[in-house]
Scaffold this active site. Sequence first.
Site, PDB file in Angstrom:
ATOM      1  N   CYS A 133      12.453   7.608  13.342  1.00  0.00           N
ATOM      2  CA  CYS A 133      11.879   6.772  14.394  1.00  0.00           C
ATOM      3  C   CYS A 133      12.782   6.778  15.619  1.00  0.00           C
ATOM      4  O   CYS A 133      12.342   6.549  16.734  1.00  0.00           O
ATOM      5  CB  CYS A 133      11.760   5.321  13.942  1.00  0.00           C
ATOM      6  SG  CYS A 133      11.073   5.104  12.315  1.00  0.00           S
ATOM      7  N   GLU A 166       5.932  -1.001  13.392  1.00  0.00           N
ATOM      8  CA  GLU A 166       6.948  -0.218  14.092  1.00  0.00           C
ATOM      9  C   GLU A 166       6.369   1.177  14.239  1.00  0.00           C
ATOM     10  O   GLU A 166       6.039   1.821  13.250  1.00  0.00           O
ATOM     11  CB  GLU A 166       8.239  -0.244  13.271  1.00  0.00           C
ATOM     12  CG  GLU A 166       9.436   0.281  14.019  1.00  0.00           C
ATOM     13  CD  GLU A 166       9.877   1.608  13.473  1.00  0.00           C
ATOM     14  OE1 GLU A 166       9.455   2.638  14.047  1.00  0.00           O
ATOM     15  OE2 GLU A 166      10.628   1.614  12.482  1.00  0.00           O
ATOM     16  N   GLY A 197      -0.534   2.364  13.291  1.00  0.00           N
ATOM     17  CA  GLY A 197      -0.174   0.981  13.609  1.00  0.00           C
ATOM     18  C   GLY A 197      -1.230   0.296  14.448  1.00  0.00           C
ATOM     19  O   GLY A 197      -1.617  -0.846  14.172  1.00  0.00           O
ATOM     20  N   LYS A 238       0.893  -1.169   0.000  1.00  0.00           N
ATOM     21  CA  LYS A 238       0.000   0.000   0.000  1.00  0.00           C
ATOM     22  C   LYS A 238       0.927   1.213   0.000  1.00  0.00           C
ATOM     23  O   LYS A 238       1.647   1.464   0.972  1.00  0.00           O
ATOM     24  CB  LYS A 238      -0.881  -0.062   1.247  1.00  0.00           C
ATOM     25  CG  LYS A 238      -1.385   1.262   1.796  1.00  0.00           C
ATOM     26  CD  LYS A 238      -2.507   1.881   0.995  1.00  0.00           C
ATOM     27  CE  LYS A 238      -2.944   3.177   1.703  1.00  0.00           C
ATOM     28  NZ  LYS A 238      -1.914   4.253   1.566  1.00  0.00           N
ATOM     29  N   SER A 297       2.927   5.874  12.315  1.00  0.00           N
ATOM     30  CA  SER A 297       2.497   6.451  13.584  1.00  0.00           C
ATOM     31  C   SER A 297       1.898   5.388  14.499  1.00  0.00           C
ATOM     32  O   SER A 297       1.492   4.321  14.058  1.00  0.00           O
ATOM     33  CB  SER A 297       1.451   7.528  13.332  1.00  0.00           C
ATOM     34  OG  SER A 297       0.257   6.921  12.863  1.00  0.00           O
ATOM     35  N   ARG A 298       1.794   5.732  15.778  1.00  0.00           N
ATOM     36  CA  ARG A 298       1.172   4.810  16.711  1.00  0.00           C
ATOM     37  C   ARG A 298      -0.299   4.607  16.369  1.00  0.00           C
ATOM     38  O   ARG A 298      -0.791   3.478  16.368  1.00  0.00           O
ATOM     39  CB  ARG A 298       1.300   5.329  18.149  1.00  0.00           C
ATOM     40  CG  ARG A 298       0.889   4.275  19.148  1.00  0.00           C
ATOM     41  CD  ARG A 298       0.710   4.772  20.572  1.00  0.00           C
ATOM     42  NE  ARG A 298       1.905   5.329  21.159  1.00  0.00           N
ATOM     43  CZ  ARG A 298       2.115   5.393  22.490  1.00  0.00           C
ATOM     44  NH1 ARG A 298       1.213   4.903  23.326  1.00  0.00           N
ATOM     45  NH2 ARG A 298       3.179   5.964  22.975  1.00  0.00           N
TER      46      ARG A 298
END
Lengths: 530, 530
Positions: free
Chosen positions: B304, B266, B247, B185, B243-244
């Site tokens: 990161c 991650e 994810g 994607k 991003s959190r």
Amino acid sequence: MTSLTGHSIIAGSPVAGRLAGSAGIEAATGDPLEPVYTYVDDEQLGEATQAAADAFDTYRATSPAERAAFLHRVADEIEADGEAIVARAVAESGLPLGRLAGELGRTTGQLRMFAEVVRVGDHLEARIDPALPDRTPLPRADIRQRQVPLGPVAVFGASNFPLAFSVAGGDTASALAAGCPVVVKAHNAHPGTSELVGAAVARAVAASGLPAGVFSLVFGSGTSVGQALVRDPRIKAVGFTGSRAGGLALVATAAQRREPIPVYAEMSSVNPVIVLPGSIAGGQAEALATAYVASLVLGSGQFCTNPGLTFVPSGSEGDAFVAAAARAVSQAAGQTMLTSGIAQAYDKGVAALRGTSAVTVEAEGIVGEAVNAPAPLLLSTTTAALRDDPAVSEEVFGAAGVIARWSDTEELADVLRGLEGQLTITVHATETDHDVARKLLPVLESKAGRILFNGWPTGVEVGHAMVHGGPFPATSDPRTTSVGSLAIYRFQRPVAYQDVPSDLLPEATRDDNPWGLTRRVDGRLRLAQD
Amino acid sequence: MTSLTGHSIIAGSPVAGRLAGSAGIEAATGDPLEPVYTYVDDEQLGEATQAAADAFDTYRATSPAERAAFLHRVADEIEADGEAIVARAVAESGLPLGRLAGELGRTTGQLRMFAEVVRVGDHLEARIDPALPDRTPLPRADIRQRQVPLGPVAVFGASNFPLAFSVAGGDTASALAAGCPVVVKAHNAHPGTSELVGAAVARAVAASGLPAGVFSLVFGSGTSVGQALVRDPRIKAVGFTGSRAGGLALVATAAQRREPIPVYAEMSSVNPVIVLPGSIAGGQAEALATAYVASLVLGSGQFCTNPGLTFVPSGSEGDAFVAAAARAVSQAAGQTMLTSGIAQAYDKGVAALRGTSAVTVEAEGIVGEAVNAPAPLLLSTTTAALRDDPAVSEEVFGAAGVIARWSDTEELADVLRGLEGQLTITVHATETDHDVARKLLPVLESKAGRILFNGWPTGVEVGHAMVHGGPFPATSDPRTTSVGSLAIYRFQRPVAYQDVPSDLLPEATRDDNPWGLTRRVDGRLRLAQD
């Protein structure tokens, strides 16, 4: 020898649960066995997980030699109480003495295998990429890696292997080997066995000078204590062997945690057996069918690897196989199942199968004389029915086998592709069948954790090459196994050390290699000199 | 050199999406770039995943030499278009040319490293437990094991590394190396870069004679196409960097699947840096502070592994560190961030931090001249505030650093214990600090995937010992890494072969070892003779 208390063992101490509990049941009679096991409440459970968390740093810092000695001690302590453990397991499970004596040996052998795995230390997967100070355009730092344990592990014992897949079974052995404290939720079908084994483990913890929190055993209901254990933020991984419903409930609970954790649930499998024509040609059908039924009814069919679905060729030799299997089943008597609940579930599953129009009853065995000893059952169906009605290929835990007749290998491959994930797939074949088998193999590999030829799946060797696992719903995580030395990898994670001064490096990664490990240096393995 | 079409690449063919789409944005100006990328609908997405599923058996059957050659070819094809790729990536990301040229080299280097990993074949983890026909009480069967790929993998590219963590980045390289077809994607922040790289991969697939379904690249929105991809039953694993929130959304979607699959997300990390007294003693504070700020503002802090939280001792030398860092930050100009959305999120995060009473602004840098180039920021707080208000230690993606002053090592250890999981933790120390560092190490190991000394976390070496991973929420699965050769293990599972006739065994497990693999025989490694 420990006398039974009915208590949980929390960080080495017997703890009477604050909630009402339950007693073990003598499988052969249905009568309750002394004592009653009280259930822990959430606070008591929290004491066990907190003790595990507190013990973690000390336990994980043990050297390979110390941890191996501890695992040997666990095996020794279990052996010391072996007679009492086996006797109680016979009473609680209804399984024969010889089987349970063998299972005790499997359990201690498993612990000793992991002791050896830990002593060798290959599971630490030590890696060293030395510094390249002169590399251009940028120098490379010194980077090293080892595996560290995840943290406290929750283990759920299985009812069908009250020793080898329970309190000190493969999940506990591999988690302890990895350096993880363990909190076991005892299976309520064999509480006395659980307490005896748990006490042996606790003695080994104490004798090895380890923090008592390295091991706890709690009694409680699966739906309360079991779920609470998986929710507990101090728990970092879960090992489970049992039903699909039970496993999926734990997976769902874990999915609601803030911090995701691995759940290794070994659940259900019908363990397809594919009979290829050569294996029943020339009058061999009867012998193979007899061996099949022996595997089907072994231990009342209460194996994760019981052969529940068998593909038999159409034609006269296939007919002979079915007829011989039917004769064998009709002469087979039911044996006491582990619990009345399991026997009832068998009856219910069998009734559902019988109610399916696409299924024919080929033979019914004899109801056993003891309690909870339902008759073995042999059914037949077609590959078309299997494709149309997935219920036909769902597991019925117990000695019920479905035979699906097939005639075309393409169609057989298609039906296999439509099956769910399995622990095992078995092929019976002679050389004349190898071309067909070769075509089927990629399908089998995509569906199962273990492929076996010309044998029966109901024996799971504890070794280095074994895989007792497989695609969903055989397990919740196909990347591993719950039997064999590879299982230790479930409870580890890698840590990298970049330019860490040599006196601060963990032993596994030091230049002087004090543990004598095989390591990967710059990507290439360097064997230990042992 | 490929000209841009604005199309997805589905199994080798350009496909115009049926939904409206979006254009890339020139980061330095905010202007749209040609062409518009149309978005695929669910049916088109299904064509990509079905092609991947159809290609799986053929692709996974490739030999190590064939698969290695293919990975080299991917690297070659990317290099052939390197200039155009880098130029477009500069336009879309706003990152400097030198950085992106280096990242291209990292990307092709990564592909070639995995080619070598595949050629050597250690990742197949071949194991052989030979039969023991004379063993008592039961003989042992011949049991062998190898790893097989999981199946089609969904990869989500990251915005901050448009090459090395995107279409042909580490997730794609390791999944392809493992034998898994990949559906990427594309990240909508660098669609043109994605198309150029995707076209290069597709050319390599075709040139290698592989089924076109081995690789697809789809454009769409994260919330529709991204979620649909993770729900697709043909997808067997997910790789994500971002991003959190992004994810966690994928993790939640995967948790709702019938068949659980691994999601390697991650996500976020503040990458704590611990300054121990020796490292700033004797007038070294200023030099260390300058190096710190260089790491903090590097690439607008869009790593990161950006050092977001730094523990500095109380006292005059710590004061000197803060003062020097403040001077350096106040002179640092903002650089264009990847997207306006990321710049806005930075502004929002910074505003929230500034609004926290426990935080003091130490210095503010200069707003950059280009668009979306907010000023770097330096804040300070106390360990007590960190403990009381977890928001102070949450990641702000960008060049904002928080310095926490500490005075007591026990208190420091306590605060570290309270932190969330991290990708990295850095220690600055001299020999005089080693006793303190030794006490902290177990805490650091429990919190991070990589521990580094006397350096900065903003450089992630691609090697065999690297770990780019860590406990939640740094990642959703701490058992692995997304950078380095270990990453290939994410996309595999073991299969055991019991008594499988020799002519049907996979090459990796055959007696004649045709691939020259290192294998584990009866539990002991036997090195390949190469």
